[in-house]
Design a protein around this motif. Structure first.
Motif, PDB file in Angstrom:
ATOM      1  N   GLU A 151     -35.147 -36.999  14.100  1.00 13.48           N
ATOM      2  CA  GLU A 151     -35.843 -37.692  15.188  1.00 13.48           C
ATOM      3  C   GLU A 151     -37.125 -36.986  15.579  1.00 13.48           C
ATOM      4  O   GLU A 151     -38.169 -37.631  15.750  1.00 13.48           O
ATOM      5  CB  GLU A 151     -34.924 -37.855  16.398  1.00 13.48           C
ATOM      6  CG  GLU A 151     -35.543 -38.703  17.497  1.00 13.48           C
ATOM      7  CD  GLU A 151     -34.540 -39.139  18.548  1.00 13.48           C
ATOM      8  OE1 GLU A 151     -34.985 -39.598  19.621  1.00 13.48           O
ATOM      9  OE2 GLU A 151     -33.314 -39.031  18.303  1.00 13.48           O
ATOM     10  N   ILE A 152     -37.102 -35.666  15.712  1.00 17.24           N
ATOM     11  CA  ILE A 152     -38.318 -34.964  16.115  1.00 17.24           C
ATOM     12  C   ILE A 152     -39.382 -35.046  15.027  1.00 17.24           C
ATOM     13  O   ILE A 152     -40.582 -35.160  15.315  1.00 17.24           O
ATOM     14  CB  ILE A 152     -38.022 -33.489  16.494  1.00 17.24           C
ATOM     15  CG1 ILE A 152     -39.277 -32.817  17.051  1.00 17.24           C
ATOM     16  CG2 ILE A 152     -37.485 -32.708  15.324  1.00 17.24           C
ATOM     17  CD1 ILE A 152     -39.844 -33.472  18.296  1.00 17.24           C
ATOM     18  N   ILE A 153     -38.964 -35.014  13.765  1.00 15.79           N
ATOM     19  CA  ILE A 153     -39.924 -35.162  12.671  1.00 15.79           C
ATOM     20  C   ILE A 153     -40.582 -36.540  12.738  1.00 15.79           C
ATOM     21  O   ILE A 153     -41.816 -36.669  12.647  1.00 15.79           O
ATOM     22  CB  ILE A 153     -39.227 -34.957  11.312  1.00 15.79           C
ATOM     23  CG1 ILE A 153     -38.915 -33.467  11.100  1.00 15.79           C
ATOM     24  CG2 ILE A 153     -40.096 -35.480  10.167  1.00 15.79           C
ATOM     25  CD1 ILE A 153     -38.047 -33.190   9.892  1.00 15.79           C
ATOM     26  N   LEU A 154     -39.786 -37.574  12.921  1.00 17.07           N
ATOM     27  CA  LEU A 154     -40.324 -38.932  12.959  1.00 17.07           C
ATOM     28  C   LEU A 154     -41.178 -39.160  14.202  1.00 17.07           C
ATOM     29  O   LEU A 154     -42.202 -39.857  14.144  1.00 17.07           O
ATOM     30  CB  LEU A 154     -39.184 -39.942  12.889  1.00 17.07           C
ATOM     31  CG  LEU A 154     -38.395 -39.942  11.571  1.00 17.07           C
ATOM     32  CD1 LEU A 154     -37.166 -40.835  11.676  1.00 17.07           C
ATOM     33  CD2 LEU A 154     -39.266 -40.384  10.400  1.00 17.07           C
TER      34      LEU A 154
ATOM     35  N   LYS B 132     -35.386 -46.561  15.866  1.00 16.07           N
ATOM     36  CA  LYS B 132     -35.369 -46.079  17.248  1.00 16.07           C
ATOM     37  C   LYS B 132     -36.733 -45.528  17.650  1.00 16.07           C
ATOM     38  O   LYS B 132     -37.230 -45.785  18.761  1.00 16.07           O
ATOM     39  CB  LYS B 132     -34.291 -45.005  17.407  1.00 16.07           C
ATOM     40  CG  LYS B 132     -34.260 -44.352  18.783  1.00 16.07           C
ATOM     41  CD  LYS B 132     -33.232 -43.222  18.833  1.00 16.07           C
ATOM     42  CE  LYS B 132     -33.274 -42.505  20.182  1.00 16.07           C
ATOM     43  NZ  LYS B 132     -32.310 -41.360  20.223  1.00 16.07           N
ATOM     44  N   VAL B 133     -37.350 -44.773  16.725  1.00 12.15           N
ATOM     45  CA  VAL B 133     -38.652 -44.174  17.002  1.00 12.15           C
ATOM     46  C   VAL B 133     -39.759 -45.228  16.971  1.00 12.15           C
ATOM     47  O   VAL B 133     -40.801 -45.074  17.614  1.00 12.15           O
ATOM     48  CB  VAL B 133     -38.929 -43.039  15.987  1.00 12.15           C
ATOM     49  CG1 VAL B 133     -40.352 -42.526  16.095  1.00 12.15           C
ATOM     50  CG2 VAL B 133     -37.936 -41.902  16.203  1.00 12.15           C
ATOM     51  N   GLY B 134     -39.535 -46.325  16.232  1.00 15.31           N
ATOM     52  CA  GLY B 134     -40.531 -47.386  16.137  1.00 15.31           C
ATOM     53  C   GLY B 134     -41.412 -47.287  14.914  1.00 15.31           C
ATOM     54  O   GLY B 134     -42.611 -47.595  14.973  1.00 15.31           O
ATOM     55  N   LEU B 135     -40.820 -46.881  13.794  1.00 14.45           N
ATOM     56  CA  LEU B 135     -41.561 -46.754  12.539  1.00 14.45           C
ATOM     57  C   LEU B 135     -41.040 -47.751  11.512  1.00 14.45           C
ATOM     58  O   LEU B 135     -39.834 -47.931  11.358  1.00 14.45           O
ATOM     59  CB  LEU B 135     -41.418 -45.333  11.978  1.00 14.45           C
ATOM     60  CG  LEU B 135     -42.137 -44.217  12.742  1.00 14.45           C
ATOM     61  CD1 LEU B 135     -41.661 -42.858  12.262  1.00 14.45           C
ATOM     62  CD2 LEU B 135     -43.652 -44.335  12.568  1.00 14.45           C
ATOM     63  N   TYR B 136     -41.975 -48.406  10.824  1.00 11.08           N
ATOM     64  CA  TYR B 136     -41.602 -49.194   9.659  1.00 11.08           C
ATOM     65  C   TYR B 136     -41.280 -48.241   8.512  1.00 11.08           C
ATOM     66  O   TYR B 136     -41.673 -47.066   8.518  1.00 11.08           O
ATOM     67  CB  TYR B 136     -42.740 -50.135   9.256  1.00 11.08           C
ATOM     68  CG  TYR B 136     -43.102 -51.160  10.302  1.00 11.08           C
ATOM     69  CD1 TYR B 136     -42.207 -52.166  10.662  1.00 11.08           C
ATOM     70  CD2 TYR B 136     -44.346 -51.140  10.927  1.00 11.08           C
ATOM     71  CE1 TYR B 136     -42.545 -53.118  11.616  1.00 11.08           C
ATOM     72  CE2 TYR B 136     -44.693 -52.079  11.880  1.00 11.08           C
ATOM     73  CZ  TYR B 136     -43.793 -53.069  12.223  1.00 11.08           C
ATOM     74  OH  TYR B 136     -44.126 -54.003  13.170  1.00 11.08           O
TER      75      TYR B 136
ATOM     76  N   SER C 284     -41.285 -28.756  13.422  1.00 10.48           N
ATOM     77  CA  SER C 284     -42.360 -28.085  14.156  1.00 10.48           C
ATOM     78  C   SER C 284     -43.708 -28.371  13.504  1.00 10.48           C
ATOM     79  O   SER C 284     -43.801 -28.711  12.327  1.00 10.48           O
ATOM     80  CB  SER C 284     -42.103 -26.577  14.223  1.00 10.48           C
ATOM     81  OG  SER C 284     -42.074 -26.015  12.913  1.00 10.48           O
ATOM     82  N   ILE C 285     -44.746 -28.209  14.283  1.00 13.65           N
ATOM     83  CA  ILE C 285     -46.097 -28.615  13.877  1.00 13.65           C
ATOM     84  C   ILE C 285     -46.832 -27.472  13.186  1.00 13.65           C
ATOM     85  O   ILE C 285     -46.803 -26.325  13.654  1.00 13.65           O
ATOM     86  CB  ILE C 285     -46.892 -29.084  15.113  1.00 13.65           C
ATOM     87  CG1 ILE C 285     -46.308 -30.401  15.644  1.00 13.65           C
ATOM     88  CG2 ILE C 285     -48.370 -29.239  14.798  1.00 13.65           C
ATOM     89  CD1 ILE C 285     -46.867 -30.809  16.986  1.00 13.65           C
ATOM     90  N   ARG C 286     -47.477 -27.769  12.057  1.00 15.97           N
ATOM     91  CA  ARG C 286     -48.418 -26.835  11.433  1.00 15.97           C
ATOM     92  C   ARG C 286     -49.798 -27.246  11.940  1.00 15.97           C
ATOM     93  O   ARG C 286     -50.384 -28.226  11.478  1.00 15.97           O
ATOM     94  CB  ARG C 286     -48.307 -26.897   9.910  1.00 15.97           C
ATOM     95  CG  ARG C 286     -49.159 -25.872   9.201  1.00 15.97           C
ATOM     96  CD  ARG C 286     -48.883 -25.829   7.709  1.00 15.97           C
ATOM     97  NE  ARG C 286     -47.699 -25.054   7.370  1.00 15.97           N
ATOM     98  CZ  ARG C 286     -46.591 -25.549   6.837  1.00 15.97           C
ATOM     99  NH1 ARG C 286     -46.525 -26.845   6.572  1.00 15.97           N
ATOM    100  NH2 ARG C 286     -45.561 -24.781   6.569  1.00 15.97           N
ATOM    101  N   GLU C 287     -50.292 -26.535  12.918  1.00 18.29           N
ATOM    102  CA  GLU C 287     -51.342 -26.988  13.820  1.00 18.29           C
ATOM    103  C   GLU C 287     -52.574 -27.578  13.121  1.00 18.29           C
ATOM    104  O   GLU C 287     -53.010 -28.693  13.437  1.00 18.29           O
ATOM    105  CB  GLU C 287     -51.782 -25.834  14.730  1.00 18.29           C
ATOM    106  CG  GLU C 287     -52.718 -26.255  15.864  1.00 18.29           C
ATOM    107  CD  GLU C 287     -52.061 -27.192  16.863  1.00 18.29           C
ATOM    108  OE1 GLU C 287     -52.746 -28.119  17.328  1.00 18.29           O
ATOM    109  OE2 GLU C 287     -50.865 -27.008  17.163  1.00 18.29           O
TER     110      GLU C 287
END
Length: 667
Positions: free
Chosen positions: A42-45, A92-96, A395-398
């Motif tokens: 979920e966090i990735i999406l 749930k996240v709203g992605l096709y 996590s984000i790779r800025e």
């Protein structure tokens, strides 16, 4: 079957049961659910959506879901394999979602997505001319390559596809998020596209004989062409290499064309198996990198049920020449110029990682040259892949994350997918010249793609040259791949030098696509098949069109028989030396660039233009764009505006691309 989804020339059109139809751009990115802990999905999406994406793409690997024959796991044993739950989270996240079930997926997996038990079946394996299995020298474990010719591969594929069919049906648009599915992946004999490496399996030889029978109908017709005395088609043995000095070229041409036919048949079968699943979504395919024998984007798209065929791109830093040629080939050949895999991050043995700035330049340069749809591969790290905007834990790779946020913001704000590139020039490569060059190799140095433990050899290059050629057909000896032709390269260089945009294709481009252009430059040698000459002749007769051939005009067909349709066509022009191209024969776009590269996109509904201005050098440059009248320019990336009369002066940093929206000002 009826579908609520279809590919368009600008992206994907969606029509829901409770909503009006809408066209959305196809900008997606890859994630691999089975390579991530389910609690991170979920966090990735969510972070993918925050970057500006509305579509994600994933493989559904056979080796993961059926590790033992007949034993399927969709989350009942390993929660990472819960495809249904992953699709739930996407919705749930709203992605096709775009799904790619293979069966070949590569994905840097040890067996390229096939289960080991399948590849170990003798009847599955492709064969060399010597009857041995063809082995892929993968770095983590060599494996036998499957044959496209055997029925067993498709029988087992059908069983596997049916195992997830209900899950996909439940999640197809409009009830769910799935909007497209891929038929196989990079169907090109596992990059073994040289003609005499494979496939000489029993099933393939039977297919070869069937192809000859379909083409010639009667054995006496083949004998006349081959100067042979066969009593039936089954007596014909395929060539294992070009015999030095042999003038009977059609024998070798037929083998090359059978290899092409075999790949097209494999795709037809894969599309057929997908259609049996009754999924209300369109089917697409991705070619690896080839635009030459045995691959053809245009012929792929002619397969019933296959909507779009794209070509992948993994450029090195600053690799503008490959990108320009590949993307312009797609723009001149495909219904939708789509790159299904555009490198984001890098695989484990590539030995280099592009910076965010290098990646962004490549992406914008591809859009500049005609790309309309793209899937970024990958958006999240996983085993054997790193350098993505997201790590495997979400996590984000800025720096990379910010680059994609900026990129998607630019694309969406500019509404690029609603504009059309204005080029009116088409350069046609000669597909038969590629075949001729290919057939004269007995064993040429195979360019191993990624993931091989063989990086190169110390065998002298002169041992890999072509056999001595003795045919009547004119041979172009341009260095490089089978798609390289001296005259074509010189024509493109001349057009680039003069600042003219062009698209690229070959003889398999449709007549309808050809008619969209005002000028065609077609590579022509002393030979050309009659149907190709007729297609070019018909174009030359269209009002306002111009056809230029070079370096010569054909007199014969491939078999050496007289064929002079183009010689009889008075409207055909010949350019032996590309330096002879004059400005007065080329269509103008209304803009002229100095000291930079320029691409022009137009949109009719509001009479606005988008200008891509590029500096592909490592130096700061001062450039200008000339035009007529008074224009208002808006820099799409920073939203600054300026009004200019007759010219716009621009400062471009090294490897920078600027996008300007242009509207004509009232006098």
């Amino acid at each position: 079957m009826n579908t609520n989804v279809r590919f368009t020339e600008n992206g994907i059109y969606l029509e829901g049961e409770k909503e009006a139809g809408k066209e959305i751009p196809l900008y997606s990115g890859s994630v691999h659910y089975w390579r991530m802990a389910p609690e991170t999905w979920e966090i990735i999406l969510i972070n993918i959506k925050k970057m500006g994406f509305s579509i994600v793409e994933t493989y559904i690997p056979w080796s993961v879901h059926e590790p033992e024959r007949g034993v399927f796991d969709y989350g009942n044993q390993d929660p990472r394999k819960d495809l249904n739950k992953f699709l739930d989270v996407c919705e749930k996240v709203g992605l096709y979602v775009i799904v790619r079930p293979g069966p070949h997926i590569n994905a840097e997996m040890t067996w390229f997505g096939y289960p080991e038990w399948l590849l170990r079946m003798p009847e599955i394996q492709a064969k060399t001319p010597f009857g041995t299995s063809v082995v892929y020298p993968y770095v983590t474990g060599a494996f036998p390559i499957p044959s496209y010719a055997g029925s067993k591969l498709y029988e087992e594929t059908r069983i596997y596809f049916k195992s997830f069919a209900e899950i996909l049906r439940r999640h197809c648009y409009p009830q769910g998020g799935i909007i497209a599915i891929q038929a196989d992946n990079e169907t090109c004999n596992f990059f073994r596209d040289q003609p005499y490496i494979m496939d000489y399996s029993e099933g393939s030889i039977q297919g070869y004989h069937g192809y000859l029978k379909e083409k010639y109908q009667e054995i006496h017709i083949l004998n006349k062409v081959y100067c042979s005395t066969y009593e039936n088609f089954e007596e014909v043995s395929p060539p294992s290499g070009y015999q030095e000095g042999d003038e009977n070229l059609e024998y070798y041409f037929d083998w090359l064309e059978y290899k092409e036919y075999q790949i097209l048949e494999a795709l037809r079968k894969m599309v057929g198996i997908l259609e049996e699943l009754k999924l209300p979504i369109p089917i697409f395919h991705n070619c690896a990198y080839q635009n030459y024998t045995p691959i053809s984007v245009q012929r792929d798209e002619a397969i019933p049920g296959l909507s779009v065929a794209g070509i992948d791109a993994y450029p090195d830093p600053g690799d503008t020449s490959m990108l320009k040629e590949r993307i312009r080939y797609l723009a001149g050949s495909s219904r939708l110029p789509f790159v299904p895999e555009f490198g984001s991050g890098s695989w484990f043995d590539r030995e280099q990682l592009l910076s965010p700035q290098e990646e962004k330049f490549g992406y914008l340069y591809a859009f500049m040259n005609g790309m309309k749809a793209v899937n970024f591969y990958m958006l999240a790290d996983r085993d054997r892949w790193t350098g993505c905007p997201l790590r495997n834990d979400g996590s984000i790779r800025e720096n990379w994350y910010k680059m994609f946020c900026d990129l998607l913001n630019i694309l969406n704000k500019a509404e690029l997918n609603t504009y059309s590139r204005t080029t009116k020039i088409l350069v046609l490569k000669n597909y038969d010249m590629g075949r001729l060059r290919a057939l004269t190799f007995v064993r040429n140095r195979n360019t191993f793609s990624s993931n091989c433990f063989i990086k190169g050899t110390d065998i002298p290059n002169n041992l890999w040259k072509t056999e001595k050629y003795a045919g009547k057909l004119e041979m172009d000896n341009c260095s490089g791949g089978y798609d390289r032709e001296t005259w074509v390269q010189e024509i493109m260089f001349a057009l680039d030098k003069m600042g003219f945009e062009y698209d690229i294709s070959d003889c398999y481009v449709t007549s309808e696509k050809m008619a969209q252009y005002d000028v065609i430059f077609a590579a022509s040698y002393n030979f050309m098949e009659g149907w190709i000459q007729e297609k070019l002749s018909n174009f030359a007769k269209l009002p306002g069109r111009k056809l230029y051939l070079g370096p010569t005009v054909p007199d014969i067909d491939r078999r050496g028989e007289a064929c002079q349709l183009l010689r009889k066509e008075k409207s055909v022009n010949v350019i032996s030396n590309p330096d002879e191209i004059s400005l007065d024969i080329l269509p103008l776009s209304g803009y002229k660039a100095t000291n930079c590269e320029l691409a022009v996109y137009k949109r009719e509904k509001d009479a606005s233009d988008l200008l891509f201005v590029a500096n592909s050098s490592d130096k700061l440059i001062e450039a200008s764009v000339e035009f007529q009248g008074k224009q208002r320019f808006t820099d799409v990336q920073n939203n600054t505006c300026k009004t200019a009369i007759e010219h716009l002066d621009i400062t471009l940093h090294p490897f920078e691309i600027q996008i300007w929206k242009v509207k004509m000002e009232e006098s």
